[in-house]
Design an enzyme around this catalytic site. Structure first.
Site, short mmCIF file in Angstrom:
data_model
loop_
_atom_site.label_atom_id
_atom_site.label_comp_id
_atom_site.label_asym_id
_atom_site.label_seq_id
_atom_site.Cartn_x
_atom_site.Cartn_y
_atom_site.Cartn_z
N PHE A 136 34.98 114.15 36.44
CA PHE A 136 34.09 112.98 36.31
C PHE A 136 32.71 113.39 35.79
CE2 PHE A 136 32.29 114.38 40.31
CZ PHE A 136 31.03 113.80 40.39
N LYS A 137 32.36 114.66 35.93
CA LYS A 137 31.05 115.10 35.45
C LYS A 137 30.93 114.96 33.93
CE LYS A 137 30.29 116.64 39.68
NZ LYS A 137 30.05 118.02 40.07
N ASP A 138 32.07 114.96 33.22
CA ASP A 138 32.04 114.81 31.76
C ASP A 138 31.40 113.49 31.34
OD1 ASP A 138 33.36 117.21 30.94
OD2 ASP A 138 35.28 116.33 31.51
#
Length: 472
Positions: free
Chosen positions: A120-122
């Protein structure tokens, strides 16, 4: 739109200044001086992700990203389209970017792991990369970007900044505390501007090193230091978008979100979306055995413990940095109180949340701690239930937390990483070893490059001096 520090001893700054700095010079975190207007209509959030991202980014960045070019396009829209638009390489994203998958009649999983590093950090990092390049090109500057990571942030930062013209990226990760897949997303980029350091310590020690580097203002100024950890305001803005989209898409009364979290940034992003008008009810903080947040909500005592190594390593955190932002709101934006509370944390390892602030927090949030045994059991049952679903251990923490909650209405669980990032744990729970997607199937054939250092800020500073092209 100006940004102020939660600790009240730094001057207000613009959006781009807040994003490029990462942390305020007084040790606080940047928040908007006042919140943008709520979006009166939710229809924009039922279109493509980039169509929603542009207006949200514009709302938080005025006037920095609003001046239109000769084609009538603002930087906010251009950056959003570059990060998520319909013309972006389809191998980079799912067509919906963050698809909603229904589990049962009132329950969904929000898949946030379709980006280049399967995390999800992308979603935030793919916006921050071009945003930094845009701002630095305008200013003819170069930056040293620091990143302390418990696993996924590092890989996402590498994917966002590798090969960049104006950024030297330094990633600090705890030795032997991340999965092999997570590590290789950091160490196998082959980019000359990426420097990965395995620190002989836990994540909290990595995070403390980054904070101490920022506190050394002479060094931070000469190295032109910035941070892209979850404390970076652009991360919060980008993450709020998928909450807005999911809540408006379901459009069936206020939606509950269950968020696996260690640093509180993702849960705080949901609260920010609520301020913008998203129909959100409860935000459930799901933690593992590193339960500082669950303990704080249950007892009113926010207290640092000893970091425990769990099956969900990205959440093995004992100091949730972004909690300072929501506590700032809970105490009525009283920066004097925040300074006093965080002095107690630094001096004594914890503080008591003021009674009124604790009630305020409990009005919007719940918190649940989940054991490794519960995590494995949830993964096993999800696989054997007939749907054949494989979940990463962090996502399983969110699914496990639901068992202890009585929520009426739509429930969205955040799936924060692809199961292939944790193949050993998934195989242990289900008997199935998940494969990496085709776009990164060669990950284990790529050459690695990293260094090892003790958990010592001075050693890290020397390492940066020798490698950062921004050092002056």
């Amino acid at each position: 739109m100006r940004y102020i520090s939660t600790r009240g001893q730094a001057p207000p700054v613009s959006f781009l200044d807040a994003v490029l700095a990462g942390m305020a010079p007084d040790g606080g975190l940047y928040v908007p001086e006042s919140w943008p207007n709520r979006f009166p209509h939710g229809d924009m959030f039922t279109r493509h992700f980039s169509a929603a991202a542009g207006p949200v980014l514009a709302a938080f960045s005025a006037p920095d990203l609003l001046e239109k070019d000769a084609f009538g396009e603002s930087p906010a829209r251009a950056l959003s389209d570059a990060a998520y638009g319909l013309l972006v390489d389809p191998l980079r994203w799912h067509p919906a970017v963050t698809p909603l998958v229904q589990l049962d009649g009132r329950s969904w999983v929000l898949e946030l792991f379709h980006g280049p590093s399967l995390s999800f950090k992308d979603i935030a990092m793919q916006l921050i990369g071009p945003l930094y390049e845009y701002a630095l090109k305008q200013r003819s500057e170069r930056l040293t970007v620091l990143c302390a990571t418990s696993g996924d942030t590092g890989g996402a930062a590498v994917e966002a900044f590798k090969g960049g013209d104006r950024v030297d990226l330094f990633v600090l990760t705890p030795k032997a505390r991340v999965s092999e897949v997570q590590r290789r997303f950091m160490t196998a980029s082959g980019a000359a501007n990426v420097h990965v350091v395995e620190v002989d310590g836990d994540f909290d020690e990595c995070q403390a090193i980054v904070k101490s580097i920022f506190a050394d203002q002479g060094f931070a100024t000469r190295a032109k230091v910035s941070a892209v950890n979850s404390i970076n305001w652009a991360r919060i803005v980008a993450q709020s978008i998928y909450y807005l989209i999911a809540a408006h898409t379901l459009n069936d009364g206020p939606v509950h979100f269950i968020v696996p979290t260690g640093n509180f940034g993702d849960a705080y992003s949901g609260w920010v979306a609520k301020q913008l008008g998203a129909p959100i009810d409860r935000i459930v903080i799901a933690t593992n055995a590193n339960d500082i947040l669950a303990h704080a909500f249950a007892t009113g005592r926010y207290e640092r413990g000893v970091s425990k190594h769990t099956l969900s390593p990205a959440m093995d955190i004992q100091v949730a940095s972004n909690f300072e932002r929501i506590l700032f709101e809970a105490v009525g934006r009283d920066s004097d109180q925040i300074r006093a509370l965080y002095k107690d944390l630094a001096d004594n390892g914890g503080f008591d949340i003021p009674e009124g602030a604790l009630k305020w927090l409990r009005d919007s949030f719940d918190a649940v701690a989940v054991s490794d045994d519960e995590t494995l059991d949830t993964m096993s049952k999800a696989w054997s239930a007939g749907s054949g679903a494989l979940f990463c251990p962090h996502t399983a923490v969110a699914l496990s937390a639901r068992r202890n909650m009585r929520l009426i209405g739509p429930i969205v669980h955040l799936a924060t990483a692809h199961p292939a990032k944790f193949p050993e744990t998934v195989e242990r729970a289900t008997g199935v070893r998940p494969e990496l997607p085709a776009k990164c199937a060669d990950l284990f054939q790529r050459s690695e490059k990293f260094d090892s250092l003790p958990a010592d800020a001075e050693a890290v500073k020397q390492y940066i001096r020798e490698r950062s092209l921004a050092w002056s």
